[in-house]
Write an enzyme that holds these catalytic residues in place. Structure first.
Site, PDB file in Angstrom:
ATOM      1  N   LYS A 193      13.000 -30.500  -7.842  1.00 52.15           N
ATOM      2  CA  LYS A 193      14.081 -30.339  -6.885  1.00 52.15           C
ATOM      3  C   LYS A 193      15.414 -30.227  -7.620  1.00 52.15           C
ATOM      4  CE  LYS A 193      13.756 -35.282  -6.570  1.00 52.15           C
ATOM      5  NZ  LYS A 193      12.957 -35.219  -7.798  1.00 52.15           N
ATOM      6  N   TYR A 237      19.030 -36.506  -3.340  1.00 49.40           N
ATOM      7  CA  TYR A 237      18.242 -37.721  -3.098  1.00 49.40           C
ATOM      8  C   TYR A 237      18.722 -38.432  -1.835  1.00 49.40           C
ATOM      9  CZ  TYR A 237      16.092 -37.480  -7.739  1.00 49.40           C
ATOM     10  OH  TYR A 237      15.365 -37.107  -8.835  1.00 49.40           O
TER      11      TYR A 237
END
Length: 373
Positions: A105, A188
């Site tokens: 990611k 996150y």
């Protein structure tokens, strides 16, 4: 698992041999019993030579030789740990050769790139998973369960701080490679509130700030974001490349709150502080190998022909939110957003634990973001 697959290992090529691939990913294959590294892809001949010796890996390739790696017949899946702006190209090329893809990611830099990655995987019948390791991590999944069971009442507020020092010259500080706080660490916080609230934001607003330092000439030093969720819930977070190391979130409900410390870390203990009616309970979740869990899970999805929960759509939604936040920073205005509804969310059922290893491998031509091991 089918009997024919019991002893079969999914064979991976590691694409990109930077700090995280070396310190976190490569050592994680030893405990991941259904997975093995059979190839390394990097343009650094020293990395290829020394790491192949260290881990007993026979095949190494430069980026120019990537197609040879994909068509060798020796590789089932790739783990892509390249700079963000290369995720799309290397995923699509792998999918087009019927190779499964586990991609770090953020999934990519734009929505269009994410959609191209999803299409390539679907067209070629391969698994595409985005490396959301916390979707398998017990402390975060237990937090999901606490909220779902209404232990703190109705969850109303999410707040998070995720900060670290990033050394000048680090790739995270370069705009052209898809750097910036929101792509690197803000993701996150965004992903956490989405799995904790089990929902998608409808509107976002953000501001950015930077000290006059050369290292922040291309990307922001810090950003603060507010996300509005359905049922009038609010989430805020601040992420920074210029602050001391902090990694925490708190969810406040109508009857109590839950605070998770070192919430986003990939190693070390995580802690819960659950307060209900003024009484606080503390719980420690011991360290374990989160990358081994990730490889185990993805390999199992391939072996059992299951769709990974952290799918391309999961990655696409985060990138859409990040792009909206940057638009808000640019215009000074809130931005409405419509994410793709997710049928599947991470649950405690998919928690995987492997023992943590305390040994840190020697890094070859790589350094952590802070420059300090």
């Amino acid at each position: 698992m089918a009997a024919t697959n019991e002893k079969r290992k999914i064979r991976y090529a590691i694409v990109g041999l930077g700090w995280f691939a070396q310190e976190a990913a490569l050592p994680a294959f030893a405990p991941a019993e259904n997975s093995e590294v059979v190839a390394l892809v990097s343009d650094d001949p020293t990395k290829r030579e020394e790491l192949s010796k260290q881990y007993g890996i026979q095949r190494t390739y430069s980026y120019e030789e990537y197609e040879d790696c994909l068509t060798s017949g020796e590789v089932d899946a790739v783990y892509i740990a390249l700079p963000n702006h290369l995720h799309c190209e290397y995923t699509v090329r792998a999918a087009n050769q019927a190779i499964h893809v586990l991609c770090e990611k953020p999934m990519a830099v734009t929505e269009q790139e994410c959609e191209a990655m999803i299409k390539a995987a679907n067209d070629n019948g391969v698994k595409l998973m985005i490396a959301y390791r916390l979707h398998l991590e017990p402390a975060n999944l237990e937090a999901v369960e606490i909220l779902r069971s209404q232990q703190i009442g109705e969850p109303r507020i999410f707040n998070s701080v995720f900060t670290q020092q990033v050394e000048e010259g680090n790739i995270r500080l370069r705009d052209v490679t898809g750097g910036g706080t929101l792509y690197d660490i803000g993701i996150y916080c965004i992903n956490a509130v989405r799995y904790l609230f089990q929902d998608e934001p409808t509107e976002v607003f953000a501001v950015a700030a930077s000290k006059e330092e050369q290292r922040f000439s291309e990307v922001e030093e810090m950003a603060t974001a507010t996300l509005r969720f359905p049922n009038e819930r609010l989430a805020t977070f601040t992420c920074s490349f210029g602050g001391a190391k902090v990694s925490t979130y708190q969810v406040v409900g109508t009857k109590g709150d839950l605070r998770v410390e070192s919430a986003y870390t990939w190693h070390g203990d995580l802690k819960h502080y659950l307060t209900i009616d003024g009484e606080t309970q503390e719980r420690t979740f011991p360290a374990h190998d989160q990358l081994a869990a990730e490889f185990t899970y993805f390999s199992d999805c391939i072996l059992q022909d299951k769709d990974p929960e952290p799918s391309g759509t999961e990655g696409l939604n985060d990138v859409q939110i990040i792009q909206a936040l940057y638009r808000s920073i640019g215009t000074g205005q809130p931005v409405r957003i419509k994410n793709i509804d997710r049928d599947t969310r991470p649950t405690l059922d998919q928690a995987i634990e492997h023992p943590a290893t305390e040994e840190k491998p020697e890094l070859i031509n790589a350094a952590p973001p802070s420059g300090k091991s």
